[in-house]
Design an enzyme around this catalytic site. Structure first.
Site, PDB file in Angstrom:
ATOM      1  N   LYS A   9       0.832  -1.204   0.000  1.00 47.35           N
ATOM      2  CA  LYS A   9       0.000   0.000   0.000  1.00 47.35           C
ATOM      3  C   LYS A   9       0.875   1.266   0.000  1.00 47.35           C
ATOM      4  O   LYS A   9       2.103   1.176   0.190  1.00 47.35           O
ATOM      5  CB  LYS A   9      -0.914  -0.029   1.220  1.00 47.35           C
ATOM      6  CG  LYS A   9      -2.008  -1.126   1.169  1.00 47.35           C
ATOM      7  CD  LYS A   9      -2.740  -1.145   2.504  1.00 47.35           C
ATOM      8  CE  LYS A   9      -3.915  -2.070   2.528  1.00 47.35           C
ATOM      9  NZ  LYS A   9      -4.543  -2.087   3.877  1.00 47.35           N
ATOM     10  N   TYR A  49     -12.604  -2.179  -2.531  1.00 46.68           N
ATOM     11  CA  TYR A  49     -13.043  -2.111  -1.126  1.00 46.68           C
ATOM     12  C   TYR A  49     -14.568  -1.989  -0.982  1.00 46.68           C
ATOM     13  O   TYR A  49     -15.049  -1.521   0.054  1.00 46.68           O
ATOM     14  CB  TYR A  49     -12.331  -0.970  -0.414  1.00 46.68           C
ATOM     15  CG  TYR A  49     -10.902  -1.302  -0.022  1.00 46.68           C
ATOM     16  CD1 TYR A  49     -10.610  -2.434   0.756  1.00 46.68           C
ATOM     17  CD2 TYR A  49      -9.836  -0.497  -0.415  1.00 46.68           C
ATOM     18  CE1 TYR A  49      -9.300  -2.745   1.115  1.00 46.68           C
ATOM     19  CE2 TYR A  49      -8.519  -0.800  -0.048  1.00 46.68           C
ATOM     20  CZ  TYR A  49      -8.270  -1.929   0.719  1.00 46.68           C
ATOM     21  OH  TYR A  49      -6.979  -2.237   1.093  1.00 46.68           O
ATOM     22  N   PHE A  57     -14.522   3.671   8.478  1.00 46.07           N
ATOM     23  CA  PHE A  57     -13.171   3.863   7.940  1.00 46.07           C
ATOM     24  C   PHE A  57     -13.122   3.840   6.411  1.00 46.07           C
ATOM     25  O   PHE A  57     -12.054   3.959   5.826  1.00 46.07           O
ATOM     26  CB  PHE A  57     -12.205   2.814   8.517  1.00 46.07           C
ATOM     27  CG  PHE A  57     -12.560   1.371   8.202  1.00 46.07           C
ATOM     28  CD1 PHE A  57     -12.189   0.790   6.998  1.00 46.07           C
ATOM     29  CD2 PHE A  57     -13.247   0.595   9.131  1.00 46.07           C
ATOM     30  CE1 PHE A  57     -12.499  -0.534   6.706  1.00 46.07           C
ATOM     31  CE2 PHE A  57     -13.572  -0.736   8.846  1.00 46.07           C
ATOM     32  CZ  PHE A  57     -13.199  -1.302   7.630  1.00 46.07           C
ATOM     33  N   ARG A  85      -1.390 -14.305   3.938  1.00 44.03           N
ATOM     34  CA  ARG A  85      -2.032 -13.616   5.075  1.00 44.03           C
ATOM     35  C   ARG A  85      -1.153 -13.758   6.326  1.00 44.03           C
ATOM     36  O   ARG A  85      -1.005 -12.829   7.113  1.00 44.03           O
ATOM     37  CB  ARG A  85      -3.420 -14.202   5.370  1.00 44.03           C
ATOM     38  CG  ARG A  85      -4.492 -13.915   4.345  1.00 44.03           C
ATOM     39  CD  ARG A  85      -5.052 -12.517   4.366  1.00 44.03           C
ATOM     40  NE  ARG A  85      -5.874 -12.180   5.493  1.00 44.03           N
ATOM     41  CZ  ARG A  85      -6.602 -11.061   5.555  1.00 44.03           C
ATOM     42  NH1 ARG A  85      -6.613 -10.188   4.541  1.00 44.03           N
ATOM     43  NH2 ARG A  85      -7.304 -10.781   6.613  1.00 44.03           N
ATOM     44  N   THR A  91      -4.854  -7.843  10.586  1.00 46.56           N
ATOM     45  CA  THR A  91      -5.204  -6.504  10.093  1.00 46.56           C
ATOM     46  C   THR A  91      -4.668  -5.384  10.990  1.00 46.56           C
ATOM     47  O   THR A  91      -4.132  -4.387  10.502  1.00 46.56           O
ATOM     48  CB  THR A  91      -6.746  -6.388   9.982  1.00 46.56           C
ATOM     49  OG1 THR A  91      -7.210  -7.470   9.158  1.00 46.56           O
ATOM     50  CG2 THR A  91      -7.159  -5.069   9.381  1.00 46.56           C
ATOM     51  N   ARG A 102       3.175  -6.710   9.166  1.00 42.94           N
ATOM     52  CA  ARG A 102       2.411  -5.670   9.874  1.00 42.94           C
ATOM     53  C   ARG A 102       2.913  -5.499  11.306  1.00 42.94           C
ATOM     54  O   ARG A 102       2.910  -4.373  11.830  1.00 42.94           O
ATOM     55  CB  ARG A 102       0.922  -6.008   9.826  1.00 42.94           C
ATOM     56  CG  ARG A 102       0.308  -5.711   8.451  1.00 42.94           C
ATOM     57  CD  ARG A 102      -1.029  -6.361   8.281  1.00 42.94           C
ATOM     58  NE  ARG A 102      -1.770  -5.857   7.110  1.00 42.94           N
ATOM     59  CZ  ARG A 102      -2.945  -6.349   6.731  1.00 42.94           C
ATOM     60  NH1 ARG A 102      -3.507  -7.326   7.399  1.00 42.94           N
ATOM     61  NH2 ARG A 102      -3.560  -5.856   5.666  1.00 42.94           N
ATOM     62  N   ASN A 112      -1.466  -0.029   7.623  1.00 40.61           N
ATOM     63  CA  ASN A 112      -0.972  -1.394   7.867  1.00 40.61           C
ATOM     64  C   ASN A 112      -0.224  -2.014   6.684  1.00 40.61           C
ATOM     65  O   ASN A 112      -0.062  -3.224   6.585  1.00 40.61           O
ATOM     66  CB  ASN A 112      -2.102  -2.302   8.378  1.00 40.61           C
ATOM     67  CG  ASN A 112      -3.220  -2.440   7.364  1.00 40.61           C
ATOM     68  OD1 ASN A 112      -3.179  -1.846   6.294  1.00 40.61           O
ATOM     69  ND2 ASN A 112      -4.213  -3.243   7.696  1.00 40.61           N
ATOM     70  N   HIS A 115      -1.890  -5.285   1.525  1.00 40.57           N
ATOM     71  CA  HIS A 115      -3.170  -5.980   1.349  1.00 40.57           C
ATOM     72  C   HIS A 115      -2.868  -7.399   0.899  1.00 40.57           C
ATOM     73  O   HIS A 115      -1.908  -7.620   0.156  1.00 40.57           O
ATOM     74  CB  HIS A 115      -4.028  -5.295   0.280  1.00 40.57           C
ATOM     75  CG  HIS A 115      -5.206  -6.135  -0.119  1.00 40.57           C
ATOM     76  ND1 HIS A 115      -6.383  -6.125   0.592  1.00 40.57           N
ATOM     77  CD2 HIS A 115      -5.361  -7.064  -1.109  1.00 40.57           C
ATOM     78  CE1 HIS A 115      -7.219  -6.993   0.039  1.00 40.57           C
ATOM     79  NE2 HIS A 115      -6.620  -7.587  -0.988  1.00 40.57           N
ATOM     80  N   GLU A 126      -9.955 -10.753  -7.056  1.00 42.13           N
ATOM     81  CA  GLU A 126      -9.029  -9.614  -6.990  1.00 42.13           C
ATOM     82  C   GLU A 126      -7.967  -9.681  -8.085  1.00 42.13           C
ATOM     83  O   GLU A 126      -7.610  -8.652  -8.670  1.00 42.13           O
ATOM     84  CB  GLU A 126      -8.394  -9.551  -5.597  1.00 42.13           C
ATOM     85  CG  GLU A 126      -9.409  -9.136  -4.532  1.00 42.13           C
ATOM     86  CD  GLU A 126      -8.876  -9.180  -3.100  1.00 42.13           C
ATOM     87  OE1 GLU A 126      -9.623  -8.776  -2.191  1.00 42.13           O
ATOM     88  OE2 GLU A 126      -7.721  -9.625  -2.881  1.00 42.13           O
TER      89      GLU A 126
HETATM   90  P1  IDP Z   1      -7.395  -6.795   5.703  1.00 41.24           P
HETATM   91  O1  IDP Z   1      -6.637  -5.767   4.901  1.00 41.24           O
HETATM   92  O2  IDP Z   1      -6.518  -7.440   6.730  1.00 41.24           O
HETATM   93  O3  IDP Z   1      -8.111  -7.801   4.841  1.00 41.24           O
HETATM   94  P2  IDP Z   1     -10.018  -5.598   6.211  1.00 41.24           P
HETATM   95  O4  IDP Z   1     -10.829  -5.831   7.435  1.00 41.24           O
HETATM   96  O5  IDP Z   1     -10.473  -6.229   4.929  1.00 41.24           O
HETATM   97  O6  IDP Z   1      -8.501  -6.014   6.557  1.00 41.24           O
HETATM   98  O7  IDP Z   1      -9.913  -4.036   6.023  1.00 41.24           O
HETATM   99  C1  IDP Z   1      -9.365  -3.492   4.843  1.00 41.24           C
HETATM  100  C2  IDP Z   1      -8.437  -2.370   5.204  1.00 41.24           C
HETATM  101  O8  IDP Z   1      -9.183  -1.311   5.749  1.00 41.24           O
HETATM  102  C3  IDP Z   1      -7.397  -2.706   6.282  1.00 41.24           C
HETATM  103  O9  IDP Z   1      -6.258  -3.371   5.780  1.00 41.24           O
HETATM  104  C4  IDP Z   1      -7.071  -1.324   6.790  1.00 41.24           C
HETATM  105  O10 IDP Z   1      -6.193  -0.640   5.889  1.00 41.24           O
HETATM  106  C5  IDP Z   1      -8.424  -0.634   6.739  1.00 41.24           C
HETATM  107  N1  IDP Z   1      -9.134  -0.735   8.016  1.00 41.24           N
HETATM  108  C6  IDP Z   1      -9.812  -1.805   8.497  1.00 41.24           C
HETATM  109  N2  IDP Z   1     -10.342  -1.559   9.695  1.00 41.24           N
HETATM  110  C7  IDP Z   1     -10.006  -0.282   9.986  1.00 41.24           C
HETATM  111  C8  IDP Z   1     -10.260   0.587  11.108  1.00 41.24           C
HETATM  112  O11 IDP Z   1     -10.905   0.221  12.075  1.00 41.24           O
HETATM  113  N3  IDP Z   1      -9.737   1.851  11.032  1.00 41.24           N
HETATM  114  C9  IDP Z   1      -9.009   2.296   9.964  1.00 41.24           C
HETATM  115  N4  IDP Z   1      -8.752   1.514   8.893  1.00 41.24           N
HETATM  116  C10 IDP Z   1      -9.229   0.241   8.906  1.00 41.24           C
HETATM  117 MG    MG Z   2      -9.750  -7.658   3.603  1.00 43.55          MG
END
Ligand code: IDP
Ligand code: MG
Length: 149
Positions: A9, A49, A57, A85, A91, A102, A112, A115, A126
């Site tokens: 990212k 997304y 968020f 993963r 996450t 991470r 973080n 992706h 994807e």
């Molecule tokens: P992932 O990337 O581990 O699959 P997801 O739950 O799919 O996690 O969320 C997508 C992305 O959205 C996360 O990687 C992060 O960048 C962002 N994100 C998720 N939850 C939050 C939050 O509570 N606050 C801010 N950003 C968030």
């Molecule tokens: Mg995800």
């Protein structure tokens, strides 16, 4: 063999961690199948997304992902989705396992770094969203028999 869509990212790119992420995936034995360094359009970000639309968020997430270039990749291997993963970590960086990307480089969920597809089905979707079929490189790697049983 399973494919995972992986992205370094904007924060990972800005912090000079493209090589670090690629090195970890290569070392694991996963096989690079496609890669491109690119800016993410608003439309692509929103499609990618879509599942998070409506969450608090969501808007900052779209802004974050379109704010600077990303490194988009496809990595292949047995159980590639779970393996990637695991290498990236949970996450939330503070919940990510020590030794994961991470954990080792992150602090905040909104920064973080990477992706990775979260299921085989989403991996397929994807890869198709981010890459043309013609961009996927099928190649024989000489070490394959030493990594894949
Ligand atoms: P992932 O990337 O581990 O699959 P997801 O739950 O799919 O996690 O969320 C997508 C992305 O959205 C996360 O990687 C992060 O960048 C962002 N994100 C998720 N939850 C939050 C939050 O509570 N606050 C801010 N950003 C968030
Ligand atoms: Mg995800």
């Amino acid at each position: 063999m399973e494919k995972s869509f992986v992205m370094v990212k904007p924060d990972g790119v800005q912090r000079g961690l493209i090589g670090e992420v690629i090195t970890r995936l290569e070392r694991r034995g996963l096989k690079l199948t496609a890669a491109k360094f690119m800016k993410v359009s608003q439309e692509l970000a929103e499609t990618h997304y879509e599942i998070h639309k409506g969450k608090p968020f969501y808007a900052p997430l779209i802004k974050y992902i379109t704010s600077a270039p990303v490194m988009a990749m496809v990595w292949k291997g047995p159980d590639a989705v779970a393996a990637v993963r695991q290498t990236m970590g949970a996450t939330r960086p503070t919940e990510a396992a020590p030794g994961s990307v991470r954990h080792d480089f992150g602090l905040e969920v909104g920064r973080n770094l990477t992706h990775a597809s979260d299921s085989v089905e989403n991996g397929k979707a994807e890869v198709a969203l981010w890459f043309d079929e013609s961009e996927l490189v099928e190649w024989g790697r000489s070490i394959d028999p030493w990594v894949f049983e």
